[in-house]
Design an enzyme around this catalytic site. Structure first.
Site, PDB file in Angstrom:
ATOM      1  N   TYR A   1      -1.060  -0.781  10.188  1.00 59.04           N
ATOM      2  CA  TYR A   1      -1.172  -1.022   9.029  1.00 59.04           C
ATOM      3  C   TYR A   1      -0.125  -0.777   7.943  1.00 59.04           C
ATOM      4  CZ  TYR A   1      -3.675  -1.292   4.245  1.00 59.04           C
ATOM      5  OH  TYR A   1      -4.183  -1.408   2.952  1.00 59.04           O
TER       6      TYR A   1
ATOM      7  N   SER B   1       0.870  -1.214  -0.122  1.00 62.88           N
ATOM      8  CA  SER B   1       0.021  -0.046   0.009  1.00 62.88           C
ATOM      9  C   SER B   1       0.998   1.185   0.089  1.00 62.88           C
ATOM     10  CB  SER B   1      -0.796   0.111   1.325  1.00 62.88           C
ATOM     11  OG  SER B   1      -1.545   1.206   1.392  1.00 62.88           O
TER      12      SER B   1
HETATM   13  P1  NAD Z   1     -12.066  -5.787   0.386  1.00 62.75           P
HETATM   14  O1  NAD Z   1     -12.113  -5.584   1.955  1.00 62.75           O
HETATM   15  O2  NAD Z   1     -13.029  -5.508  -0.361  1.00 62.75           O
HETATM   16  O3  NAD Z   1     -11.156  -7.127   0.361  1.00 62.75           O
HETATM   17  C1  NAD Z   1     -10.614  -7.887   1.381  1.00 62.75           C
HETATM   18  C2  NAD Z   1     -10.634  -9.417   1.199  1.00 62.75           C
HETATM   19  O4  NAD Z   1      -9.761 -10.017   1.917  1.00 62.75           O
HETATM   20  C3  NAD Z   1     -12.193  -9.721   1.621  1.00 62.75           C
HETATM   21  O5  NAD Z   1     -12.589 -10.535   0.452  1.00 62.75           O
HETATM   22  C4  NAD Z   1     -11.735 -10.486   2.807  1.00 62.75           C
HETATM   23  O6  NAD Z   1     -12.860 -11.560   3.061  1.00 62.75           O
HETATM   24  C5  NAD Z   1     -10.543 -10.978   2.676  1.00 62.75           C
HETATM   25  N1  NAD Z   1      -9.774 -11.429   3.889  1.00 62.75           N
HETATM   26  C6  NAD Z   1      -9.858 -10.822   5.008  1.00 62.75           C
HETATM   27  N2  NAD Z   1      -9.172 -11.526   5.988  1.00 62.75           N
HETATM   28  C7  NAD Z   1      -8.808 -12.587   5.335  1.00 62.75           C
HETATM   29  C8  NAD Z   1      -8.109 -13.747   5.757  1.00 62.75           C
HETATM   30  N3  NAD Z   1      -7.447 -13.968   6.952  1.00 62.75           N
HETATM   31  N4  NAD Z   1      -7.802 -14.921   4.864  1.00 62.75           N
HETATM   32  C9  NAD Z   1      -8.453 -14.663   3.609  1.00 62.75           C
HETATM   33  N5  NAD Z   1      -9.240 -13.643   3.016  1.00 62.75           N
HETATM   34  C10 NAD Z   1      -8.980 -12.559   4.283  1.00 62.75           C
HETATM   35  O7  NAD Z   1     -10.799  -4.585   0.391  1.00 62.75           O
HETATM   36  P2  NAD Z   1      -9.594  -4.323  -0.873  1.00 62.75           P
HETATM   37  O8  NAD Z   1      -9.608  -2.790  -0.770  1.00 62.75           O
HETATM   38  O9  NAD Z   1      -9.981  -4.909  -2.089  1.00 62.75           O
HETATM   39  O10 NAD Z   1      -8.402  -4.778  -0.531  1.00 62.75           O
HETATM   40  C11 NAD Z   1      -7.683  -5.828  -0.998  1.00 62.75           C
HETATM   41  C12 NAD Z   1      -6.326  -5.677  -0.558  1.00 62.75           C
HETATM   42  O11 NAD Z   1      -5.921  -4.283  -1.023  1.00 62.75           O
HETATM   43  C13 NAD Z   1      -5.829  -5.547   0.944  1.00 62.75           C
HETATM   44  O12 NAD Z   1      -4.637  -6.205   1.104  1.00 62.75           O
HETATM   45  C14 NAD Z   1      -5.672  -4.006   1.295  1.00 62.75           C
HETATM   46  O13 NAD Z   1      -5.114  -3.939   2.556  1.00 62.75           O
HETATM   47  C15 NAD Z   1      -5.214  -3.643  -0.020  1.00 62.75           C
HETATM   48  N6  NAD Z   1      -5.106  -2.282  -0.323  1.00 62.75           N
HETATM   49  C16 NAD Z   1      -6.421  -1.586  -0.422  1.00 62.75           C
HETATM   50  C17 NAD Z   1      -6.528  -0.159  -0.950  1.00 62.75           C
HETATM   51  C18 NAD Z   1      -7.632   0.559  -0.948  1.00 62.75           C
HETATM   52  O14 NAD Z   1      -7.888   1.825  -0.993  1.00 62.75           O
HETATM   53  N7  NAD Z   1      -9.023  -0.258  -1.191  1.00 62.75           N
HETATM   54  C19 NAD Z   1      -5.207   0.395  -0.772  1.00 62.75           C
HETATM   55  C20 NAD Z   1      -3.867  -0.007  -0.803  1.00 62.75           C
HETATM   56  C21 NAD Z   1      -3.985  -1.462  -0.385  1.00 62.75           C
END
Ligand code: NAD
Length: 253
Positions: free
Chosen positions: A159, A144
């Site tokens: 985080y 991130s």
């Molecule tokens: P999201 O909440 O839509 O998706 C996260 C997914 O991870 C969900 O389907 C959840 O059920 C799954 N999950 C959570 N804990 C888990 C576990 N222990 N084992 C298996 N699956 C698990 O969020 P997103 O925004 O699509 O996030 C995806 C990734 O992108 C994450 O790693 C997040 O930190 C990263 N990220 C997101 C952003 C943003 O702005 N959305 C920015 C930078 C990084």
């Protein structure tokens, strides 16, 4: 098509508006057979069933909590039994908690580290022996912008620490696995509109955030999926240990 005949495992890809599912959709549209790993079998199977079809057979949904090393091993066994091969691993599963430094308790720290960082280790360890045996593989890890600039908008310091840990882990993996033909890279998204923000993004916050983004829009899940497609496919065949920013210019360095 960039991924014809390949298989891809994507963790945390059941969330409907999430980056993982957008990546799964893009990969399937490029010919890959997909295994979606997420917390419940039902959600993973439903997401897998929603993907564009490929000739090699049905996509797969598998329950896998990435914080559980045994669950990762079991998921890898199941995927390999059904698919016979694993070409691409996308370590996408993650959680965030909008806490300030002094609000972080031991449990908060542990949970955020476990899912975002330890999960990358455990799931990678589950597939590496197979990739090593075949002398090929592409692993891409979700970090991130929060790791790079010390805090995003929704993630707390724990985080940032976990996502910075992902960058170190992925680079070390790239160094160790390069001789085995396995590439390991990371993606550092800015603010992407998914459910991870839990509906906490107000109009005022959005206006303020946009002032710092040269491309003048928030990111979409498919923006990140495109970077993962590049890293997963052979067009990035000489790239390993790299970090790709997908942040609209929020951080330029
Ligand atoms: P999201 O909440 O839509 O998706 C996260 C997914 O991870 C969900 O389907 C959840 O059920 C799954 N999950 C959570 N804990 C888990 C576990 N222990 N084992 C298996 N699956 C698990 O969020 P997103 O925004 O699509 O996030 C995806 C990734 O992108 C994450 O790693 C997040 O930190 C990263 N990220 C997101 C952003 C943003 O702005 N959305 C920015 C930078 C990084």
């Amino acid at each position: 098509m960039l991924l014809s005949g390949k298989t891809a495992i994507i963790s945390g890809a059941a969330s409907k508006a999430g980056i993982g599912l957008a990546t799964a959709r893009l990969f399937a549209s490029q010919g890959a057979r997909i295994a979606i790993l997420d917390l419940t079998e039902e959600a993973a199977a439903e997401a897998a069933a929603s993907l564009p079809a490929v000739p090699e057979g049905a996509h797969l949904g598998v329950a896998c909590d990435v914080t559980d090393a045994q669950a990762c091993q079991a998921a890898a066994k199941r995927v390999l039994e059904v698919f016979g091969q694993a070409d691409i691993l996308i370590n996408n599963a993650g959680i965030t908690q909008p806490l300030k430094l002094m609000e972080i308790g031991g449990e908060n720290w542990q949970k955020v580290m476990d899912v975002n960082l330890t999960g990358v280790l455990y799931l990678s360890q589950a597939f590496i022996p197979h990739m090593r045996a075949r002398k090929q593989g592409s692993i891409a890890c979700m970090s991130s912008v929060s790791a790079q600039r010390g805090g995003g908008i929704f993630g707390g310091p724990h985080y940032s620490a976990a996502k910075a840990g992902v960058l170190g882990l992925a680079k070390a993996m790239a160094r160790e696995l390069g001789p085995d033909g396995i590439r390991v890279n990371s993606v550092t998204p800015g603010l992407i509109q998914t459910e991870i923000t839990g509906g906490k993004l107000t109009d005022q916050m959005r206006t303020d955030i946009l002032k710092g983004i040269p491309l003048n829009r928030l990111g979409e899940a498919k923006d990140v999926a495109g970077a993962f497609l590049f890293l997963a496919s052979d067009i990035s065949s000489y790239i390993t240990g790299a970090v790709i920013d997908v942040n609209g210019g929020m951080l330029i360095h």
